[in-house]
Design a protein around this motif. Structure first.
Motif, PDB file in Angstrom:
ATOM      1  N   GLU A  43     -68.557 -27.416 134.435  1.00 37.83           N
ATOM      2  CA  GLU A  43     -69.080 -27.066 135.750  1.00 37.83           C
ATOM      3  C   GLU A  43     -68.635 -25.825 136.124  1.00 37.83           C
ATOM      4  O   GLU A  43     -69.280 -25.021 136.845  1.00 37.83           O
ATOM      5  CB  GLU A  43     -68.412 -28.156 136.714  1.00 37.83           C
ATOM      6  CG  GLU A  43     -68.476 -27.988 138.111  1.00 37.83           C
ATOM      7  CD  GLU A  43     -68.117 -29.207 138.869  1.00 37.83           C
ATOM      8  OE1 GLU A  43     -68.534 -29.488 140.274  1.00 37.83           O
ATOM      9  OE2 GLU A  43     -66.633 -29.501 138.568  1.00 37.83           O
ATOM     10  N   VAL A  44     -67.452 -25.226 135.490  1.00 35.50           N
ATOM     11  CA  VAL A  44     -67.316 -23.832 136.299  1.00 35.50           C
ATOM     12  C   VAL A  44     -68.051 -23.026 135.510  1.00 35.50           C
ATOM     13  O   VAL A  44     -68.416 -22.001 135.922  1.00 35.50           O
ATOM     14  CB  VAL A  44     -65.630 -23.609 135.666  1.00 35.50           C
ATOM     15  CG1 VAL A  44     -65.421 -22.400 135.809  1.00 35.50           C
ATOM     16  CG2 VAL A  44     -64.925 -24.628 136.559  1.00 35.50           C
ATOM     17  N   LEU A  45     -68.371 -23.252 134.061  1.00 33.43           N
ATOM     18  CA  LEU A  45     -69.138 -22.393 133.384  1.00 33.43           C
ATOM     19  C   LEU A  45     -70.607 -22.390 134.160  1.00 33.43           C
ATOM     20  O   LEU A  45     -71.204 -21.203 134.195  1.00 33.43           O
ATOM     21  CB  LEU A  45     -69.396 -22.840 131.943  1.00 33.43           C
ATOM     22  CG  LEU A  45     -68.182 -22.462 130.958  1.00 33.43           C
ATOM     23  CD1 LEU A  45     -68.231 -23.274 129.680  1.00 33.43           C
ATOM     24  CD2 LEU A  45     -68.009 -21.141 130.715  1.00 33.43           C
ATOM     25  N   GLU A  46     -71.139 -23.398 134.449  1.00 30.53           N
ATOM     26  CA  GLU A  46     -72.236 -23.446 135.049  1.00 30.53           C
ATOM     27  C   GLU A  46     -72.470 -22.666 136.227  1.00 30.53           C
ATOM     28  O   GLU A  46     -73.435 -21.916 136.430  1.00 30.53           O
ATOM     29  CB  GLU A  46     -72.581 -24.844 135.389  1.00 30.53           C
ATOM     30  CG  GLU A  46     -74.238 -24.966 136.124  1.00 30.53           C
ATOM     31  CD  GLU A  46     -74.419 -26.396 136.430  1.00 30.53           C
ATOM     32  OE1 GLU A  46     -75.646 -26.893 136.197  1.00 30.53           O
ATOM     33  OE2 GLU A  46     -73.466 -27.305 136.831  1.00 30.53           O
ATOM     34  N   ARG A  47     -71.530 -22.562 137.077  1.00 33.04           N
ATOM     35  CA  ARG A  47     -71.504 -21.884 138.161  1.00 33.04           C
ATOM     36  C   ARG A  47     -71.367 -20.376 138.196  1.00 33.04           C
ATOM     37  O   ARG A  47     -72.006 -19.781 138.630  1.00 33.04           O
ATOM     38  CB  ARG A  47     -70.184 -22.451 139.112  1.00 33.04           C
ATOM     39  CG  ARG A  47     -70.006 -21.532 140.313  1.00 33.04           C
ATOM     40  CD  ARG A  47     -68.880 -21.877 141.197  1.00 33.04           C
ATOM     41  NE  ARG A  47     -67.712 -22.191 140.502  1.00 33.04           N
ATOM     42  CZ  ARG A  47     -66.785 -21.248 140.356  1.00 33.04           C
ATOM     43  NH1 ARG A  47     -67.007 -19.968 140.457  1.00 33.04           N
ATOM     44  NH2 ARG A  47     -65.675 -21.501 139.417  1.00 33.04           N
ATOM     45  N   LYS A  48     -70.616 -20.033 137.305  1.00 35.27           N
ATOM     46  CA  LYS A  48     -70.404 -18.807 136.826  1.00 35.27           C
ATOM     47  C   LYS A  48     -71.919 -18.013 136.146  1.00 35.27           C
ATOM     48  O   LYS A  48     -71.884 -16.796 136.627  1.00 35.27           O
ATOM     49  CB  LYS A  48     -69.377 -18.336 135.846  1.00 35.27           C
ATOM     50  CG  LYS A  48     -67.828 -18.679 136.503  1.00 35.27           C
ATOM     51  CD  LYS A  48     -66.690 -18.310 135.442  1.00 35.27           C
ATOM     52  CE  LYS A  48     -65.452 -18.239 136.082  1.00 35.27           C
ATOM     53  NZ  LYS A  48     -65.107 -17.098 137.065  1.00 35.27           N
ATOM     54  N   ILE A  49     -72.354 -18.864 135.449  1.00 33.57           N
ATOM     55  CA  ILE A  49     -73.557 -18.199 134.790  1.00 33.57           C
ATOM     56  C   ILE A  49     -74.489 -17.914 135.954  1.00 33.57           C
ATOM     57  O   ILE A  49     -75.421 -16.939 136.002  1.00 33.57           O
ATOM     58  CB  ILE A  49     -74.156 -19.327 133.928  1.00 33.57           C
ATOM     59  CG1 ILE A  49     -73.174 -19.395 132.518  1.00 33.57           C
ATOM     60  CG2 ILE A  49     -75.519 -18.960 133.165  1.00 33.57           C
ATOM     61  CD1 ILE A  49     -73.686 -20.363 131.603  1.00 33.57           C
ATOM     62  N   ILE A  50     -74.786 -19.035 137.019  1.00 38.57           N
ATOM     63  CA  ILE A  50     -75.594 -18.909 137.967  1.00 38.57           C
ATOM     64  C   ILE A  50     -75.247 -17.601 139.017  1.00 38.57           C
ATOM     65  O   ILE A  50     -76.019 -16.783 139.282  1.00 38.57           O
ATOM     66  CB  ILE A  50     -75.621 -20.117 138.862  1.00 38.57           C
ATOM     67  CG1 ILE A  50     -76.144 -21.379 138.036  1.00 38.57           C
ATOM     68  CG2 ILE A  50     -76.639 -20.081 140.136  1.00 38.57           C
ATOM     69  CD1 ILE A  50     -75.999 -22.853 138.722  1.00 38.57           C
ATOM     70  N   GLU A  51     -73.864 -17.431 139.171  1.00 36.57           N
ATOM     71  CA  GLU A  51     -73.558 -16.431 139.905  1.00 36.57           C
ATOM     72  C   GLU A  51     -73.706 -14.977 139.063  1.00 36.57           C
ATOM     73  O   GLU A  51     -73.944 -14.065 139.978  1.00 36.57           O
ATOM     74  CB  GLU A  51     -71.956 -16.503 140.064  1.00 36.57           C
ATOM     75  CG  GLU A  51     -71.695 -17.748 141.139  1.00 36.57           C
ATOM     76  CD  GLU A  51     -70.376 -18.020 141.170  1.00 36.57           C
ATOM     77  OE1 GLU A  51     -69.841 -18.685 142.240  1.00 36.57           O
ATOM     78  OE2 GLU A  51     -69.476 -17.413 140.377  1.00 36.57           O
ATOM     79  N   ALA A  52     -74.071 -15.056 137.981  1.00 39.08           N
ATOM     80  CA  ALA A  52     -74.251 -13.656 137.244  1.00 39.08           C
ATOM     81  C   ALA A  52     -75.755 -13.645 136.991  1.00 39.08           C
ATOM     82  O   ALA A  52     -75.888 -12.382 136.607  1.00 39.08           O
ATOM     83  CB  ALA A  52     -73.412 -14.049 135.848  1.00 39.08           C
TER      84      ALA A  52
END
Length: 397
Positions: A43-52
């Motif tokens: 979940e944290v990885l998914e969010r960070k990828i979207i934010e990038a």
């Protein structure tokens, strides 16, 4: 139930995305592959990828599937050869469309993918081989998420197991690079590695040699595995000669292997045994022609892994160990740019000659050169390497 602090998940995810994969951009489609039990990190990885600005491809697979291969244990046990060969087109498209890959190891039930008959297991692995090749051709990283089943497999409490993994996975890997760079020139100019070990039951010395004159060493400090710490390369698979005993326990697919003896002639495993898990070792070696050969030799360089886990991601990194891999070679250990036309041509020639090994397997097994281990001495050409301060170095260091 032990939980991982949100700030640790943030740090862990940042290392994977920014250190291991070199950052995420708008052009990236990142596959996140894991069992659902690893969702807090996914979940944290998914969010960070979207934010990038990138696109996350979240690939959650069933608990009865070992590492999210093409087929689950149920298909491997019950499916016919024809069914196993009928791989959906979308599966290939999914792998080809990704630009980067994160695999989160960690299982909810290790027994869910055991008990597959050897012939069926080999057919299922063969189906997965093209996708492993695609994954290895792109920026990738593996990490391990702590679970109750993982702790049980290690014989540890869940709290202790989780604390150890999280601490190792949130520690800056940059200092590992210094120790590895000190040994890199020796690998770069080296022609041969010779590994001396001792068979603890027969009490006799063993020696294994292999040609690395065509090989490129890779310094691994969090770029492919996290946590990390190794120098690895792929030898000339035709050149491996002699015997070795590897003593540290390692777990694969719910099976524990320990005390493995291998004898090579002309690059091929011609005799093998194990003090524990011989039947599973036989299944691994008899998978295909390439699983009778070696695809990797490496030095463990992480002095901070004070606990020796059975999970291969951890045990192979312990400072003062050496591991070899039964099965596939790494293309990047022969050419600097595998994707270039020149690189592709060279790799094809190396495959045809058997220098570069191809297999559905890549199974790391680990020999301990610390006091009390089966390892005795390691040489690159005539230069001996020694263990000092929990990692490999040159004697005069």
């Amino acid at each position: 139930m032990k939980t991982i602090r949100p700030e640790d998940l943030e740090t862990w995810a940042s290392y994977l995305l920014n250190h291991s994969l070199g950052g995420i951009g708008a052009e990236d489609r990142v596959m996140l592959k894991a069992e659902p039990i690893a969702w807090p990190l996914v979940e944290v990885l998914e969010r960070k990828i979207i934010e990038a600005g990138g696109i996350p491809d979240v690939y959650l697979f069933a608990p009865n599937n070992d590492r999210g291969r093409v087929w689950s244990a149920a298909m491997a046990k019950l499916g016919t050869a024809e069914q196993l060969s009928r791989i959906p087109d979308w599966h290939l498209a999914r792998y080809e469309s990704m630009t980067k890959y994160i695999e989160i190891l960690g299982f909810s039930d290790s027994s869910a993918f055991t008990g597959v008959p050897p012939a069926q297991a080999q057919a299922a692995l063969a189906a997965d081989r093209p996708f492993s090749t695609i994954r290895l051709s792109k920026p990738w990283v593996l990490t391990l998420y702590p679970t109750q089943a993982g702790a049980q497999a290690e014989g540890m409490s869940f709290e202790t197991y989780t604390d150890f993994i999280v601490r190792a996975s949130t520690t800056d890997p940059s200092p590992l690079r210094v120790a590895e760079e000190a040994l890199a020139p020796l690998f770069e100019r080296g022609k041969q590695i010779r590994i001396e070990s001792e068979h603890p039951v027969e009490r006799r010395p063993l020696s294994l040699s292999m040609d690395i004159s065509q090989s490129i060493p890779t310094l691994s400090y969090g770029l492919r595995n996290f946590p990390d710490g190794e120098i690895f390369t792929s030898p000339n698979a035709n050149s491996v000669e002699g015997e070795i005993f590897v003593d540290l326990p390692v777990s694969y697919g719910g099976h524990e292997l320990q005390g493995i003896y291998l004898r090579f002639e002309g690059g091929r495993i011609v005799s093998y045994d194990a003090l524990q898990g011989r039947e599973h070792l036989a299944t691994i070696i008899e998978t295909d022609e390439g699983s009778h050969r070696l695809g990797e030799v490496a030095l463990g360089m992480n002095p901070g892994l004070e606990k020796v886990l059975k999970n291969p991601l951890f045990v192979e990194k312990v400072g003062g160990t050496l591991h070899i891999a039964i099965g596939a070679s790494y293309e990047g250990c022969y050419v600097a740019e595998p994707g270039s036309e020149e690189g592709k041509a060279k790799l094809e020639a190396l495959r045809a000659s058997g220098v570069l090994n191809q297999s559905a397997q890549h199974v790391d097994i680990v020999c301990d050169f610390r006091p009390g281990g089966a390892g005795r001495r390691v040489f690159i050409d005539e230069q001996e390497l020694v263990v000092c301060d929990k990692l490999w170095c040159l004697p005069h260091d």
